[in-house]
Write an enzyme that holds these catalytic residues in place. Structure first.
Site, PDB file in Angstrom:
ATOM      1  N   HIS A 189       0.863  -1.193   0.000  1.00  0.00           N
ATOM      2  CA  HIS A 189       0.000   0.000   0.000  1.00  0.00           C
ATOM      3  C   HIS A 189       0.895   1.238   0.000  1.00  0.00           C
ATOM      4  O   HIS A 189       0.809   2.070   0.915  1.00  0.00           O
ATOM      5  CB  HIS A 189      -0.953   0.025   1.199  1.00  0.00           C
ATOM      6  N   ASP A 195      -8.255 -11.608   0.185  1.00  0.00           N
ATOM      7  CA  ASP A 195      -7.363 -11.052   1.211  1.00  0.00           C
ATOM      8  C   ASP A 195      -7.655 -11.584   2.620  1.00  0.00           C
ATOM      9  O   ASP A 195      -6.754 -11.650   3.467  1.00  0.00           O
ATOM     10  CB  ASP A 195      -7.462  -9.526   1.217  1.00  0.00           C
ATOM     11  N   HIS A 241     -11.630  -6.635   1.950  1.00  0.00           N
ATOM     12  CA  HIS A 241     -11.588  -5.352   2.613  1.00  0.00           C
ATOM     13  C   HIS A 241     -11.964  -4.188   1.695  1.00  0.00           C
ATOM     14  O   HIS A 241     -11.835  -3.022   2.088  1.00  0.00           O
ATOM     15  CB  HIS A 241     -10.183  -5.100   3.195  1.00  0.00           C
ATOM     16  N   HIS A 264     -11.203  -9.583  -6.646  1.00  0.00           N
ATOM     17  CA  HIS A 264     -11.000  -8.276  -5.984  1.00  0.00           C
ATOM     18  C   HIS A 264     -10.204  -7.418  -6.966  1.00  0.00           C
ATOM     19  O   HIS A 264      -9.297  -7.915  -7.643  1.00  0.00           O
ATOM     20  CB  HIS A 264     -10.229  -8.560  -4.694  1.00  0.00           C
ATOM     21  N   ASP A 301      -2.718  -5.463  -6.746  1.00  0.00           N
ATOM     22  CA  ASP A 301      -1.804  -6.571  -6.432  1.00  0.00           C
ATOM     23  C   ASP A 301      -2.360  -7.905  -6.938  1.00  0.00           C
ATOM     24  O   ASP A 301      -1.630  -8.892  -7.009  1.00  0.00           O
ATOM     25  CB  ASP A 301      -1.479  -6.646  -4.930  1.00  0.00           C
ATOM     26  N   TYR A 336      -1.631  -8.347   9.845  1.00  0.00           N
ATOM     27  CA  TYR A 336      -2.459  -8.159   8.641  1.00  0.00           C
ATOM     28  C   TYR A 336      -3.899  -7.846   9.040  1.00  0.00           C
ATOM     29  O   TYR A 336      -4.515  -6.915   8.512  1.00  0.00           O
ATOM     30  CB  TYR A 336      -2.396  -9.442   7.810  1.00  0.00           C
ATOM     31  N   HIS A 387      -2.715 -13.854  -0.112  1.00  0.00           N
ATOM     32  CA  HIS A 387      -1.363 -13.550   0.378  1.00  0.00           C
ATOM     33  C   HIS A 387      -0.999 -14.577   1.448  1.00  0.00           C
ATOM     34  O   HIS A 387      -1.843 -14.922   2.286  1.00  0.00           O
ATOM     35  CB  HIS A 387      -1.285 -12.166   1.037  1.00  0.00           C
ATOM     36  N   GLU A 430      -8.142  -4.800  -6.494  1.00  0.00           N
ATOM     37  CA  GLU A 430      -6.895  -4.115  -6.140  1.00  0.00           C
ATOM     38  C   GLU A 430      -5.743  -4.654  -6.996  1.00  0.00           C
ATOM     39  O   GLU A 430      -5.684  -5.846  -7.314  1.00  0.00           O
ATOM     40  CB  GLU A 430      -6.599  -4.299  -4.645  1.00  0.00           C
TER      41      GLU A 430
HETATM   42 FE1  FEO Z   1      -6.779  -5.901  -1.291  1.00  0.00          FE
HETATM   43 FE2  FEO Z   1      -4.264  -8.009  -1.629  1.00  0.00          FE
HETATM   44  O1  FEO Z   1      -5.343  -6.639  -2.108  1.00  0.00           O
END
Ligand code: FEO
Length: 457
Positions: free
Chosen positions: A23, A167, A148, A80, A84, A195, A228, A82
């Site tokens: 982030h 996530d 999230h 998701h 990544d 996390y 992750h 995002e």
């Molecule tokens: Fe919310 Fe791993 O991205």
């Protein structure tokens, strides 16, 4: 190289050993991370998520090697938006532009917002929708809004009983052996907690409701495969049980002292408070941090575990130190619950630092004590003599801890309905219990319905 997860399910993600922050610079990483993407080769070939943009060439090259031809991919699941997990999509879709992408309606908005309207073949899914992938197996989608991001979802694979949780249940932790039972357990739980605190804690009420919802679906879960960190293979529900605990206004018998200092006066008070806590309550674990030096994510993890915090800053130019101010902004955003707080600090001129700290701690949702240690220039005997009363007010007594807290109701947007105040802007008088608020009443800030609210203390 693809790595076997189970039967025809493989890991094809990126093991990010060198990642130091996430982030932007907002999340520190000390033990590597991974962007987990999965390849399912059943009757249909399914790609579950991708990896971050800097690794897209390696990712696509690896997929081409494994599949021979990217056109073998029948479906892409984007759990998701995002980057990544989707940063590779533009390059991948340039090669296989017609491949269907299954995702939530919010994820379409997120992907088009980030990468433009490219005419990708989106298939919008909702909770309970299924996708047949051959060999008698199917994927069941579960929307996970605000876990999230608004667009997040999870995917359950039948027969193999794998929950791809995106996530949720993840960690920034690189484990080449992939599975939870192969990982260093102390590091795994440290990273899982960090996390949760720094990414998911603001959404704890939604997390609890989603865990209830998933439980009611009666799914047999043999593995939880997040996006992750490790795949939970051994007793996968242990992380679910932990999330339940963490999401429920978690605290231990700990106190965190967080301060900034100019010429060490405020630091001396911080250390004296720590000593006094141990004098009054020897079993309470105390951690002391200079917030301008220490890692903010690590401090927040300690705050999360604490039942109380003490925050200190000298008064500087009618305010608090800029490092403490920034730290308080982060503290507020994590929406901690059920914790006390107290303020302390030195001053030489105007001295409003403690009041500012108290106001901002209240705004951050803490139960702030009136007692505070305010020291003119350097702390003297008179200032130190006030510390025992300050600590008693901060760590309370066992009787105080068992008193029930007043119940309020919070909207996902952050607005809190307080029965004592009511909502006069919509004709709800002060003193109106939640049960008596009309069913068609809506959030005065974002207009979500009453049913979207959740209980908070
Ligand atoms: Fe919310 Fe791993 O991205």
């Amino acid at each position: 190289m693809k790595k076997l997860v189970k039967n025809n399910v493989y890991w094809v993600g990126y093991m990010d050993w060198e990642l130091e922050t996430f982030h932007g610079e907002d999340y520190s990483i000390y033990n590597g991370s991974s962007q987990n993407a999965y390849l399912i080769e059943e009757g249909k070939t399914v790609l579950m998520d991708t990896v971050w943009t800097p690794h897209r060439d390696d990712f696509i090259e690896n997929l081409e090697k494994e599949l021979g031809d990217l056109h073998k991919i029948d479906y892409i699941i984007a759990q998701h938006g995002e980057c990544d997990h989707t940063g590779t999509l533009p390059a991948l879709m340039a090669k296989i532009p017609d491949t269907p992408i299954y995702c939530t309606a919010n994820c379409v908005k997120s992907l088009e917002g980030q990468y433009g309207k490219n005419g990708w073949n989106f298939h919008v899914v909702k909770t309970g929708d299924t996708l047949d992938i051959g060999n008698g197996k199917k994927l069941i989608f579960v929307e996970m809004p605000m876990l999230h991001w608004p667009d997040s979802m999870a995917t359950y694979m039948t027969k193999d009983n794998i929950l791809f949780s995106m996530d949720a249940f993840g960690q920034h932790f690189a484990v080449a052996e992939m599975f939870n039972d192969c990982a260093d357990q102390a590091l795994l739980w440290k990273e899982a907690l960090k996390y949760y605190v720094n990414i998911l804690n603001p959404f704890s009420p939604m997390c609890l409701r989603k865990l209830d919802e998933i439980e009611k679906m009666n799914l047999t879960i043999d593995m939880i495969a997040p996006s992750h960190g490790v795949i939970w293979r051994k007793d996968p529900m242990q992380i679910v049980r932990k999330y339940r605990e963490w999401a429920n206004a978690y605290q231990e018998d700990r106190v965190t002292i967080a301060y900034g200092t100019m010429w060490n006066g405020t630091e001396k008070i911080a250390h004296a408070i720590a000593d006094e806590i141990h004098r009054q309550s020897p079993s309470t674990v105390v951690k002391v941090f200079n917030v301008e030096k220490a890692d903010k994510n690590e401090i927040m993890t300690e705050v999360f575990r604490s039942r109380a915090i003490a925050v200190g800053s000298p008064t500087v130019l009618n305010d608090v130190l800029s490092g403490v101010s920034g730290w308080l902004t982060f503290l507020k955003s994590l929406r901690f619950k059920n914790k006390k707080a107290g303020a302390f600090g030195c001053y030489g001129w105007s001295g409003e630092g403690n009041k500012i700290l108290q106001t901002r701690l209240k705004e951050a949702g803490f139960d702030v004590i009136d007692e505070n240690i305010k020291s003119f220039w350097n702390p003297e005997e008179e200032d130190f003599s006030k510390i025992p009363a300050f600590v008693t007010a901060l760590i309370g007594t066992k009787e105080e801890e068992t008193q029930p807290k007043p119940v309020k109701w919070q909207c996902p947007c952050g607005y809190v309905y307080d029965p004592e105040k009511g909502d006069p802007s919509q004709g709800v008088k002060p003193g109106t219990a939640w049960e008596d608020v009309p069913a068609d009443w809506t959030c005065p800030v974002c207009h979500l319905p009453k049913s979207a609210f959740f209980k908070v203390e």
